[in-house]
Design a protein around this motif. Structure first.
Motif, PDB file in Angstrom:
ATOM      1  N   PHE A  31       0.831  -1.194   0.000  1.00 31.94           N
ATOM      2  CA  PHE A  31       0.000   0.000   0.000  1.00 31.94           C
ATOM      3  C   PHE A  31       0.864   1.241   0.000  1.00 31.94           C
ATOM      4  O   PHE A  31       1.963   1.247   0.521  1.00 31.94           O
ATOM      5  CB  PHE A  31      -0.905   0.010   1.239  1.00 31.94           C
ATOM      6  CG  PHE A  31      -1.893  -1.112   1.224  1.00 31.94           C
ATOM      7  CD1 PHE A  31      -3.132  -0.935   0.656  1.00 31.94           C
ATOM      8  CD2 PHE A  31      -1.565  -2.351   1.742  1.00 31.94           C
ATOM      9  CE1 PHE A  31      -4.040  -1.978   0.616  1.00 31.94           C
ATOM     10  CE2 PHE A  31      -2.463  -3.397   1.704  1.00 31.94           C
ATOM     11  CZ  PHE A  31      -3.704  -3.211   1.136  1.00 31.94           C
ATOM     12  N   THR A  38      -7.031   5.449   4.763  1.00 31.43           N
ATOM     13  CA  THR A  38      -7.644   4.201   4.302  1.00 31.43           C
ATOM     14  C   THR A  38      -8.472   3.571   5.405  1.00 31.43           C
ATOM     15  O   THR A  38      -8.346   3.910   6.567  1.00 31.43           O
ATOM     16  CB  THR A  38      -6.561   3.206   3.825  1.00 31.43           C
ATOM     17  OG1 THR A  38      -7.191   2.126   3.173  1.00 31.43           O
ATOM     18  CG2 THR A  38      -5.723   2.706   4.971  1.00 31.43           C
ATOM     19  N   TYR A  53      -9.787  -3.327   1.189  1.00 27.79           N
ATOM     20  CA  TYR A  53      -9.147  -2.043   1.439  1.00 27.79           C
ATOM     21  C   TYR A  53      -9.909  -0.957   0.695  1.00 27.79           C
ATOM     22  O   TYR A  53     -10.203  -1.105  -0.485  1.00 27.79           O
ATOM     23  CB  TYR A  53      -7.694  -2.148   0.978  1.00 27.79           C
ATOM     24  CG  TYR A  53      -7.087  -0.909   0.390  1.00 27.79           C
ATOM     25  CD1 TYR A  53      -6.646   0.110   1.224  1.00 27.79           C
ATOM     26  CD2 TYR A  53      -6.912  -0.770  -0.976  1.00 27.79           C
ATOM     27  CE1 TYR A  53      -6.061   1.243   0.698  1.00 27.79           C
ATOM     28  CE2 TYR A  53      -6.322   0.353  -1.509  1.00 27.79           C
ATOM     29  CZ  TYR A  53      -5.903   1.364  -0.670  1.00 27.79           C
ATOM     30  OH  TYR A  53      -5.329   2.491  -1.195  1.00 27.79           O
ATOM     31  N   PRO A  55      -9.834   3.235   0.062  1.00 24.43           N
ATOM     32  CA  PRO A  55      -9.304   4.573   0.335  1.00 24.43           C
ATOM     33  C   PRO A  55     -10.419   5.450   0.889  1.00 24.43           C
ATOM     34  O   PRO A  55     -11.577   5.339   0.473  1.00 24.43           O
ATOM     35  CB  PRO A  55      -8.857   5.078  -1.041  1.00 24.43           C
ATOM     36  CG  PRO A  55      -8.699   3.852  -1.868  1.00 24.43           C
ATOM     37  CD  PRO A  55      -9.705   2.865  -1.333  1.00 24.43           C
ATOM     38  N   ARG A  56     -10.119   6.299   1.845  1.00 25.11           N
ATOM     39  CA  ARG A  56     -11.152   7.131   2.461  1.00 25.11           C
ATOM     40  C   ARG A  56     -11.795   8.084   1.457  1.00 25.11           C
ATOM     41  O   ARG A  56     -12.898   8.555   1.671  1.00 25.11           O
ATOM     42  CB  ARG A  56     -10.588   7.913   3.635  1.00 25.11           C
ATOM     43  CG  ARG A  56     -10.238   7.004   4.792  1.00 25.11           C
ATOM     44  CD  ARG A  56     -10.097   7.774   6.090  1.00 25.11           C
ATOM     45  NE  ARG A  56      -9.477   6.952   7.107  1.00 25.11           N
ATOM     46  CZ  ARG A  56     -10.143   6.139   7.907  1.00 25.11           C
ATOM     47  NH1 ARG A  56     -11.435   6.032   7.806  1.00 25.11           N
ATOM     48  NH2 ARG A  56      -9.504   5.427   8.811  1.00 25.11           N
TER      49      ARG A  56
END
Length: 89
Positions: A31, A38, A53, A55-56
């Motif tokens: 990453f 994240t 996973y 990403p925000r």
């Protein structure tokens, strides 16, 4: 130490490794984002039932974890993308 590709902060490997426990066979080296940029959604992968996973900055949760996506690419030679309903080219 690598900078986060999102916010450019130095990635705290200890914190990110703790978050990545829900993803099989992955480490912080897979990453390029920090733990603040994240999130991990447990039990969301349609293949293995593991974590994914996100990403925000994204609002959609992927259907495949990075490990299953990689496995599918290895098996079929095609990238399924992150979601079941779309095939990336």
């Amino acid at each position: 130490m690598k900078p986060c590709q999102s916010c450019q902060a130095v990635i705290d490997e200890y914190i990110l490794d703790k978050q990545l426990e829900a993803l099989r066979d992955l480490t912080v080296d897979d990453f390029y984002v920090c733990a603040d940029c994240t999130t991990i959604v447990a039990d969301a992968c349609v293949e293995c039932g593991g974590g994914v996973y996100v990403p925000r900055s994204e609002s959609d949760t992927p259907d495949y974890c990075p490990a299953c996506r990689s496995d599918l690419i290895s098996q079929t030679g095609q990238d399924p993308g992150w979601n079941c309903d779309a095939v990336s080219t």
